[in-house]
Design a protein around this motif. Structure first.
Motif, PDB file in Angstrom:
ATOM      1  N   GLY A   1       1.578   0.466   1.327  1.00  0.00           N
ATOM      2  CA  GLY A   1       1.947  -0.785   1.982  1.00  0.00           C
ATOM      3  C   GLY A   1       2.998  -0.574   3.060  1.00  0.00           C
ATOM      4  O   GLY A   1       3.032  -1.275   4.062  1.00  0.00           O
ATOM      5  N   PHE A   2       3.866   0.405   2.842  1.00  0.00           N
ATOM      6  CA  PHE A   2       4.907   0.694   3.823  1.00  0.00           C
ATOM      7  C   PHE A   2       4.356   1.497   4.988  1.00  0.00           C
ATOM      8  O   PHE A   2       4.595   1.176   6.150  1.00  0.00           O
ATOM      9  N   GLN A   3       3.612   2.542   4.676  1.00  0.00           N
ATOM     10  CA  GLN A   3       3.169   3.436   5.753  1.00  0.00           C
ATOM     11  C   GLN A   3       1.986   2.875   6.541  1.00  0.00           C
ATOM     12  O   GLN A   3       1.847   3.169   7.708  1.00  0.00           O
TER      13      GLN A   3
ATOM     14  N   HIS B   1       3.193   0.845  -2.991  1.00  0.00           N
ATOM     15  CA  HIS B   1       4.311   0.616  -2.082  1.00  0.00           C
ATOM     16  C   HIS B   1       4.357   1.627  -0.947  1.00  0.00           C
ATOM     17  O   HIS B   1       4.701   1.267   0.173  1.00  0.00           O
ATOM     18  N   VAL B   2       4.020   2.872  -1.222  1.00  0.00           N
ATOM     19  CA  VAL B   2       3.987   3.857  -0.140  1.00  0.00           C
ATOM     20  C   VAL B   2       2.888   3.479   0.858  1.00  0.00           C
ATOM     21  O   VAL B   2       3.096   3.482   2.072  1.00  0.00           O
TER      22      VAL B   2
END
Lengths: 274, 262
Positions: free
Chosen positions: A83-85, A80-81
């Protein structure tokens, strides 16, 4: 005493044997690719073994639930980190396996003063077309393998290899029904092979030791069928489809209830649960 | 941290900061650099659920920056954020929310409750207050979604400080909203019937007419441009989830019921 190389090798070998024994209790896990997506299948007695990790990625595990949970959380954080960044398309099963799972599991396995992860991991990533599917399996020692159409977690490498050869004998399944039928069959065979292992005496006299035989003879079809029916009666069949035909928000779907009933081969009955 | 399913905390632990601090030395003044703002977004309840619509113009001062902005953003299968205000912050908010919800769902193995989703947006807005007050990041969104617990669609709107208000029948936001707010009130009160009883076709027609009205009076709201195949973004939220309306559907309704007198 582990400073001596021989002692270290011996300790690792003991550990291997210990872990192999642990996995004879577990339930095999099968992932197969078909035109609609990737089907993951296993059986559980309470704790689920299949999880969603990211938009197109599912996790399957065999082994200790606490270890699986620990790895699941670190994969979720990583995915998730990232995919977000960066972007959701930068989150891949390959990177998760190579950066997230394999090094951690390998380190724990080789640090003989620490407890190893009692877990085998499968990461499946569904692509836009079947050729882009990726299935990664990671063994308890951190050794990982990549395949595009099938992934098998069973008690031993030799069993996984035999089932893989069995899978390769037929061409890719052309529908979800066929994929489920063949995955169930692989599961049945793997399940029958969970506990019993022929071992061979290697060496002679004092230096002899028992070594697992690489030769695995597959049980017959009827035994596998009975094993599957027995499982359906007593345990919970867990099925997940990573569906490539729907939007990214619906890709991960648990197959259960009526939907699973319809897909199951006619030879089996799924008992109705309250 | 991971155990709680809090994605925002996870990001913080990674050194990520959501809001730019407006009150520090060297901060930009909004008056010196015109920001991209100006919008009309609306959400209304109709008989099948909630319909959310937004124009597509982004402006900076008197300049039109872009005419194909999507301001009605899907956050997950059941919720939509319609944004008005500074797009950079708003898009970032949408990304944080989207990832927060899916991180929560995947780690906790259950969906974040509708109240939890509202609170997450409030928190983001609250964290954004310094930037909003400095003029560099004010966002005034509408959050609409399907509350599976209650089995109904819901609409909430916010102020820039993060206070949430429930729009019982409808909500509007953006520079063009004052034009259409009165129309909606009038129609809901004295029209053929309450908007919440409109059919999908009527609700969609109303949304197109309202956005066209807003564009008429607010230069920062973009209208329909049939030649450029430029239509508003309209999405519906029902028990089946979020679904956008196709351009063809909008085109037919626009030419049949909006472009001329009916």
């Amino acid at each position: 005493m582990y400073e001596e190389p021989y002692r270290w090798v011996e300790a690792v070998a003991n550990r291997r044997q210990y872990l192999d024994d642990q996995f004879t209790q577990g339930n095999p896990l099968i992932a197969v690719s078909c035109p609609q997506g990737i089907l993951l299948l296993t059986v559980h007695r309470g704790t689920p073994k299949l999880y969603e990790i990211y938009d197109r990625i599912a996790l399957g595990g065999m082994g200790h639930p606490a270890d699986l949970e620990k790895l699941r959380f670190s994969l979720l954080d990583l995915a998730h980190v990232e995919g977000f960044q960066r972007s959701p398309s930068d989150v891949t099963a390959s990177r998760l396996t190579k950066n997230g799972v394999a090094p951690v599991v390998k380190q724990a396995f080789e640090e003989i003063f620490r407890a190893p992860y009692i877990v085998k991991i499968l990461l499946a990533e569904v692509g836009k077309v079947p050729e882009k599917d990726r299935i990664f399996t990671t063994n308890y020692d951190g050794l990982f393998e990549e395949c595009s159409d099938v992934g098998i977690l069973a008690s031993r490498k030799s069993v996984e290899k035999a089932l893989y050869d069995e899978w390769k004998k037929e061409k890719a399944p052309e529908s979800l029904e066929v994929a489920l039928e063949r995955a169930l069959r692989l599961w049945g065979l793997a399940s029958l092979l969970q506990g019993s292992f022929p071992s061979e005496e290697v060496g002679d006299g004092e230096g002899s030791q028992k070594v697992e035989s690489d030769r695995v003879s597959l049980p017959d079809e009827e035994a596998a069928r009975q094993r599957i029916q027995e499982m359906l009666n007593k345990e919970t069949l867990e099925c997940v489809l990573l569906d490539r035909t729907v939007s990214i928000m619906e890709t991960y779907r648990v197959l259960a209830g009526d939907e699973l009933h319809v897909l199951l081969p006619a030879a089996f009955n799924l008992p109705l649960r309250p | 941290m991971g155990g709680q399913g809090d994605f925002f905390q996870l990001l913080k632990d990674q050194g990520y900061e959501f809001s730019c601090r407006g009150n520090e030395r060297g901060s930009v003044s909004a008056t010196a650099y015109p920001l991209t703002t100006g919008t009309t977004v609306l959400a209304l309840k109709y008989q099948d659920g909630v319909l959310v619509a937004g124009d597509r113009r982004a402006t900076a001062g008197n300049l039109v920056m872009y005419d194909r902005t999507d301001k009605v953003l899907e956050i997950d299968r059941y919720s939509v954020l319609a944004i008005a205000g500074v797009p950079a912050t708003a898009f970032e908010m949408a990304r944080v929310l989207g990832h927060s919800f899916k991180y929560y769902r995947r780690s906790q193995l259950q969906d974040l409750s509708f109240e939890g989703k509202l609170r997450a947006l409030s928190t983001l807005l609250k964290n954004n207050v310094p930037a909003a007050l400095a003029g560099t990041g004010a966002v005034v969104p509408i959050f609409a979604g399907f509350d599976s617990e209650d089995g109904i669609g819901k609409i909430f709107f916010y102020d820039i400080l993060g206070a949430e208000f429930e729009g019982v029948d409808y909500a509007v936001s953006g520079s063009g909203s004052s034009t259409i707010r009165g129309i909606m009130f009038y129609l809901n009160q004295w029209g053929a019937g309450p908007i919440s009883e409109y059919s999908e076709e009527d609700a969609l027609t109303l949304a197109l007419r309202l956005l066209t009205s807003a564009a008429e009076f607010d230069s920062a709201t973009g209208g329909v441009n049939t030649q450029a195949k430029l239509y508003p973004v309209v999405k519906r939220i029902t028990a089946q989830g979020v679904q956008p309306f196709s351009v063809d559907r909008l085109k037919n309704l626009y030419t049949g019921k909006v472009a001329g007198h009916v």
